[in-house]
Design a protein around this motif. Structure first.
Motif, PDB file in Angstrom:
ATOM      1  N   UNK A  97      28.378  87.624 132.791  1.00 22.82           N
ATOM      2  CA  UNK A  97      29.497  86.773 133.211  1.00 22.82           C
ATOM      3  C   UNK A  97      29.796  85.710 132.164  1.00 22.82           C
ATOM      4  N   UNK A  98      30.914  85.906 131.452  1.00 16.79           N
ATOM      5  CA  UNK A  98      31.349  84.959 130.421  1.00 16.79           C
ATOM      6  C   UNK A  98      32.868  84.916 130.395  1.00 16.79           C
ATOM      7  N   UNK A  99      33.441  83.815 129.875  1.00 18.20           N
ATOM      8  CA  UNK A  99      34.904  83.740 129.725  1.00 18.20           C
ATOM      9  C   UNK A  99      35.377  84.561 128.525  1.00 18.20           C
ATOM     10  N   UNK A 100      36.659  84.734 128.428  1.00 20.29           N
ATOM     11  CA  UNK A 100      37.372  85.436 127.353  1.00 20.29           C
ATOM     12  C   UNK A 100      37.091  86.935 127.352  1.00 20.29           C
ATOM     13  N   UNK A 101      35.874  87.333 127.099  1.00 15.05           N
ATOM     14  CA  UNK A 101      35.479  88.746 127.151  1.00 15.05           C
ATOM     15  C   UNK A 101      34.081  88.774 127.741  1.00 15.05           C
ATOM     16  N   UNK A 102      33.957  89.319 128.948  1.00 13.59           N
ATOM     17  CA  UNK A 102      32.661  89.313 129.619  1.00 13.59           C
ATOM     18  C   UNK A 102      31.701  90.321 128.991  1.00 13.59           C
ATOM     19  N   UNK A 103      30.474  90.323 129.496  1.00 10.82           N
ATOM     20  CA  UNK A 103      29.450  91.180 128.919  1.00 10.82           C
ATOM     21  C   UNK A 103      29.754  92.657 129.020  1.00 10.82           C
ATOM     22  N   UNK A 104      30.344  93.096 130.133  1.00  8.62           N
ATOM     23  CA  UNK A 104      30.682  94.508 130.294  1.00  8.62           C
ATOM     24  C   UNK A 104      31.752  94.895 129.272  1.00  8.62           C
ATOM     25  N   UNK A 105      32.761  94.060 129.133  1.00 11.01           N
ATOM     26  CA  UNK A 105      33.808  94.319 128.132  1.00 11.01           C
ATOM     27  C   UNK A 105      33.249  94.314 126.726  1.00 11.01           C
ATOM     28  N   UNK A 106      32.341  93.393 126.448  1.00 15.86           N
ATOM     29  CA  UNK A 106      31.709  93.338 125.134  1.00 15.86           C
ATOM     30  C   UNK A 106      30.919  94.619 124.868  1.00 15.86           C
ATOM     31  N   UNK A 107      30.139  95.055 125.843  1.00 18.66           N
ATOM     32  CA  UNK A 107      29.349  96.275 125.667  1.00 18.66           C
ATOM     33  C   UNK A 107      30.275  97.462 125.398  1.00 18.66           C
ATOM     34  N   UNK A 108      31.333  97.570 126.180  1.00 18.34           N
ATOM     35  CA  UNK A 108      32.286  98.674 126.016  1.00 18.34           C
ATOM     36  C   UNK A 108      32.873  98.686 124.603  1.00 18.34           C
ATOM     37  N   UNK A 109      33.311  97.528 124.123  1.00 15.96           N
ATOM     38  CA  UNK A 109      33.907  97.442 122.788  1.00 15.96           C
ATOM     39  C   UNK A 109      32.859  97.638 121.682  1.00 15.96           C
ATOM     40  N   UNK A 110      31.690  97.048 121.895  1.00 18.43           N
ATOM     41  CA  UNK A 110      30.629  97.146 120.889  1.00 18.43           C
ATOM     42  C   UNK A 110      30.175  98.586 120.700  1.00 18.43           C
ATOM     43  N   UNK A 111      30.148  99.368 121.757  1.00 12.71           N
ATOM     44  CA  UNK A 111      29.704 100.754 121.667  1.00 12.71           C
ATOM     45  C   UNK A 111      30.611 101.594 120.779  1.00 12.71           C
ATOM     46  N   UNK A 112      31.842 101.176 120.598  1.00 17.10           N
ATOM     47  CA  UNK A 112      32.748 101.875 119.674  1.00 17.10           C
ATOM     48  C   UNK A 112      32.309 101.662 118.233  1.00 17.10           C
ATOM     49  N   UNK A 113      31.644 100.538 117.964  1.00 20.46           N
ATOM     50  CA  UNK A 113      31.227 100.171 116.610  1.00 20.46           C
ATOM     51  C   UNK A 113      29.732 100.350 116.384  1.00 20.46           C
ATOM     52  N   UNK A 114      28.957 100.099 117.406  1.00 23.17           N
ATOM     53  CA  UNK A 114      27.494 100.043 117.299  1.00 23.17           C
ATOM     54  C   UNK A 114      26.877 101.107 118.194  1.00 23.17           C
ATOM     55  N   UNK A 115      27.027 102.321 117.821  1.00 27.34           N
ATOM     56  CA  UNK A 115      26.656 103.432 118.698  1.00 27.34           C
ATOM     57  C   UNK A 115      25.181 103.440 119.087  1.00 27.34           C
ATOM     58  N   UNK A 116      24.289 103.072 118.187  1.00 27.93           N
ATOM     59  CA  UNK A 116      22.861 103.241 118.456  1.00 27.93           C
ATOM     60  C   UNK A 116      22.082 101.936 118.541  1.00 27.93           C
ATOM     61  N   UNK A 117      22.740 100.803 118.387  1.00 33.27           N
ATOM     62  CA  UNK A 117      22.069  99.517 118.441  1.00 33.27           C
ATOM     63  C   UNK A 117      21.768  99.144 119.892  1.00 33.27           C
TER      64      UNK A 117
END
Length: 97
Positions: free
Chosen positions: A54-74
């Motif tokens: 739970x965070x403003x602007x971009x929450x953790x779920x949204x961050x994970x979703x976007x990050x997985x496009x860039x950071x597949x195995x991290x």
């Protein structure tokens, strides 16, 4: 030295994690929301991400979703004080480790 990005909008939570992780030998950077975290990840990826749900602007779920496009195995660990199984399932469905 392994690098970790701690992403949480609460300064006290970031400080708490920083103290523990630095004692364990991690190099710790911080971000206050998902937008800032993505910006930092694009500059220099980390070995691990510790993400509040739970965070403003971009929450953790949204961050994970976007990050997985860039950071597949991290590894991305999601943290929340919510006890609902649905939140955990949603985080995993979107790529949390």
């Amino acid at each position: 030295m392994k690098r970790i990005l701690v992403v949480d909008d609460a300064a006290t939570v970031r400080m708490y994690h920083r103290q523990i992780l630095e004692k364990a030998g991690w190099q710790v950077d911080e971000a206050v929301n998902g937008v800032e975290a993505l910006e930092k990840a694009l500059l220099a990826p980390y070995d691990l991400y510790l993400v509040d749900v739970n965070m403003p602007k971009l929450d953790g779920i949204g961050l994970i979703r976007e990050a997985r496009k860039l950071l597949r195995f991290t590894p991305i660990l999601a943290l929340t004080t919510e006890s609902q199984q649905a939140k955990r399932d949603e985080a995993k469905k979107n790529g949390a480790t």
